[in-house]
Write a protein that holds these residues in place. Structure first.
Motif, PDB file in Angstrom:
ATOM      1  N   VAL A  50       0.864  -1.176   0.000  1.00 27.23           N
ATOM      2  CA  VAL A  50       0.000   0.000   0.000  1.00 27.23           C
ATOM      3  C   VAL A  50       0.900   1.225   0.000  1.00 27.23           C
ATOM      4  O   VAL A  50       1.792   1.355   0.846  1.00 27.23           O
ATOM      5  CB  VAL A  50      -0.945   0.030   1.225  1.00 27.23           C
ATOM      6  N   MET A  51       0.679   2.125  -0.956  1.00 22.01           N
ATOM      7  CA  MET A  51       1.464   3.346  -1.092  1.00 22.01           C
ATOM      8  C   MET A  51       0.633   4.541  -0.646  1.00 22.01           C
ATOM      9  O   MET A  51      -0.548   4.653  -1.010  1.00 22.01           O
ATOM     10  CB  MET A  51       1.892   3.552  -2.550  1.00 22.01           C
ATOM     11  N   VAL A  52       1.247   5.434   0.112  1.00 22.74           N
ATOM     12  CA  VAL A  52       0.603   6.679   0.519  1.00 22.74           C
ATOM     13  C   VAL A  52       1.390   7.831  -0.093  1.00 22.74           C
ATOM     14  O   VAL A  52       2.563   8.043   0.231  1.00 22.74           O
ATOM     15  CB  VAL A  52       0.570   6.808   2.053  1.00 22.74           C
ATOM     16  N   ASN A  53       0.763   8.535  -1.035  1.00 24.19           N
ATOM     17  CA  ASN A  53       1.383   9.674  -1.706  1.00 24.19           C
ATOM     18  C   ASN A  53       2.719   9.303  -2.356  1.00 24.19           C
ATOM     19  O   ASN A  53       3.687  10.066  -2.326  1.00 24.19           O
ATOM     20  CB  ASN A  53       1.576  10.836  -0.730  1.00 24.19           C
ATOM     21  N   ALA A  54       2.777   8.119  -2.913  1.00 26.05           N
ATOM     22  CA  ALA A  54       3.971   7.641  -3.611  1.00 26.05           C
ATOM     23  C   ALA A  54       3.532   6.765  -4.776  1.00 26.05           C
ATOM     24  O   ALA A  54       2.501   6.100  -4.721  1.00 26.05           O
ATOM     25  CB  ALA A  54       4.881   6.856  -2.671  1.00 26.05           C
ATOM     26  N   SER A  55       4.332   6.743  -5.820  1.00 23.28           N
ATOM     27  CA  SER A  55       3.981   6.042  -7.049  1.00 23.28           C
ATOM     28  C   SER A  55       3.945   4.533  -6.876  1.00 23.28           C
ATOM     29  O   SER A  55       4.782   3.944  -6.170  1.00 23.28           O
ATOM     30  CB  SER A  55       4.991   6.398  -8.148  1.00 23.28           C
ATOM     31  N   SER A  56       3.023   3.897  -7.567  1.00 22.25           N
ATOM     32  CA  SER A  56       2.956   2.433  -7.584  1.00 22.25           C
ATOM     33  C   SER A  56       4.220   1.819  -8.147  1.00 22.25           C
ATOM     34  O   SER A  56       4.540   0.656  -7.866  1.00 22.25           O
ATOM     35  CB  SER A  56       1.762   1.969  -8.427  1.00 22.25           C
ATOM     36  N   ARG A  57       4.988   2.583  -8.916  1.00 21.77           N
ATOM     37  CA  ARG A  57       6.195   2.045  -9.550  1.00 21.77           C
ATOM     38  C   ARG A  57       7.293   1.727  -8.544  1.00 21.77           C
ATOM     39  O   ARG A  57       8.287   1.085  -8.877  1.00 21.77           O
ATOM     40  CB  ARG A  57       6.698   3.036 -10.597  1.00 21.77           C
ATOM     41  N   PHE A  58       7.125   2.176  -7.282  1.00 24.56           N
ATOM     42  CA  PHE A  58       8.076   1.804  -6.236  1.00 24.56           C
ATOM     43  C   PHE A  58       7.815   0.402  -5.696  1.00 24.56           C
ATOM     44  O   PHE A  58       8.593  -0.097  -4.874  1.00 24.56           O
ATOM     45  CB  PHE A  58       8.026   2.801  -5.080  1.00 24.56           C
TER      46      PHE A  58
END
Length: 419
Positions: A362-370
């Motif tokens: 789960v990403m918060v204010n960060a790109s899915s590409r990470f």
């Protein structure tokens, strides 16, 4: 005894040698592997050019062709990933729990290698090096069964890695590249319950389902990546737009690319036209529900199938939702437990999003590409697990070990023993 079984047994024997190596020896080996990849760059790229030519002649295009392609920059990145794995903490022998009971028993849980890993993959020659580095660093042997479309690339890479093993005085059979690519041979591999400790398929949904349905050995599964971005009413819209563009367009043919955009109805009239213009300028086809098409008439009509699709292309599904709970419900219904993203400045919305989903990342204010092993500190990844077994999410070297108990005593017995 079949040829495959004979080769696999040799891999088992070599894996025991790998399991006994200390950290320094394994690090030397991985650096030697990276050196050999670069030393044999010309041979590897020439082999890849043959695979690319054959693939294009068969009509292969898009994401599959992109995954197959190697160039000097990508080969440098593969070698760098192998070196990064060598820089990580060695998981083998780590003690994850330690306690001493009142009766004097000392109880530890420590990490040990799995044994032999079967890696089954398609059109991704980088996996040959990544899987070998991770498996060997975790003290395992590895059996590699690549796809026919990358046969020359995989062979050239495996040859380089095997030469590194030999140069370090180690058994090159710790890396077994299966040359017989018939389906019958893969089926035989998946039945070797006394040899193979874990199978990891990596590729399209069809390959993964085939492996899962025919294997008698344990399988780590990851069918597809249907990744969502939810733009909350309290999102920084410039930030959300950046996440959308990076997640959808930077490399659409990978499993951590965005496939669906969910927008809170309270900001949809302002955000969606800007998002659509940015996507359209980058060649992205957009398919939306009734509410989103009312705001952006150029959108194509989306079907329910679109919201479960892994496009792996410049296509995105869009839906307007009534807040974070509706976004969570949509993701639960259509998601694949891969990676979900929220753009929001509201801590309540963020916590509800995190708590409401069980996705691997789960990403918060960060790109899915990470959502990638290298980006998340694993050096490289052998795959992404959406199966809730011993590993979940991107898998590195630690995920290729298991925990066992080591109990040390001084003669304690559970029950009294008569003299």
């Amino acid at each position: 005894m079949s040829i495959l079984r004979e080769q696999a047994l040799a891999c088992v024997q070599a894996s025991r040698t790998m399991a006994a190596l200390d950290t320094a020896a394994k690090r030397r080996l991985l650096h030697a592997m990276a050196d050999q990849l670069l030393f044999r760059q010309g041979d590897i790229l020439q082999a890849n050019a043959s695979d690319m030519q054959a693939a294009m002649a068969k009509g292969t295009a898009g994401a599959m062709l992109d995954r197959l392609r190697l160039d000097p920059e990508r080969l440098q990145a593969i070698a760098a990933a192998v070196r990064h794995v060598a820089s990580l903490e060695d998981p083998v022998g780590q003690v994850t729990r330690r306690e001493q009971r009142a009766d004097g028993l000392r109880i530890e849980r420590q990490r040990v290698p799995l044994g032999v890993i079967a890696m089954i993959y398609e059109a991704r020659p980088n996996v040959t090096a990544d899987a070998a580095a991770l498996c060997l660093y975790a003290g395992n042997g590895v059996i590699l069964r690549g796809g026919s479309e990358a046969v020359h690339s995989n062979t050239a890479i495996a040859l380089a890695l095997g030469q590194a093993l030999q140069a370090q005085g180690l058994d090159p059979q710790a890396i077994l590249l299966i040359e017989d690519l018939r389906r019958e041979t893969m089926l035989e591999l998946l039945q070797l319950v006394d040899i193979v400790d874990l199978a990891i398929p990596r590729g399209g949904e069809g390959l993964i389902r085939f492996v899962a349905e025919h294997a008698r050995v344990p399988v780590i599964k990851h069918y597809k990546g249907v990744c969502h971005l939810f733009v909350d009413a309290d999102a920084d819209q410039r930030l959300a737009l950046d996440l959308l563009i990076d997640g959808k367009t930077s490399r659409p043919g990978v499993c951590n690319a965005l496939e669906t955009l969910l927008v809170d109805a309270r900001v949809a009239p302002e955000f969606l036209p800007k998002a659509a213009a940015a996507l359209q300028a980058r060649g992205v086809r957009m398919r939306g529900d009734v509410a989103s098409r009312a705001l952006v008439p150029v959108l194509e009509e989306a079907t329910e199938a679109d919201y479960a699709a892994e496009y792996l292309d410049l296509i995105i599904a869009i839906r307007v939702v009534e807040g974070v709970d509706a976004a969570i419900e949509h993701i639960r219904r259509h998601g694949s437990d891969h990676t979900e993203v929220i753009a929001s400045r509201n801590p309540v919305s963020i916590e509800r999003f995190i708590a409401g989903l069980r996705s691997a990342v789960v990403m918060v204010n960060a790109s899915s590409r990470f959502s990638d092993g290298g980006e998340l500190g694993l050096g490289a990844e052998i795959g992404i697990s959406t199966t809730r077994l011993h590993a979940y999410g991107p898998m590195g070297a630690e995920s290729l070990t298991i925990e066992r108990y080591v109990v040390q005593g001084t003669g304690q017995t559970r029950h009294p023993v008569d003299a």
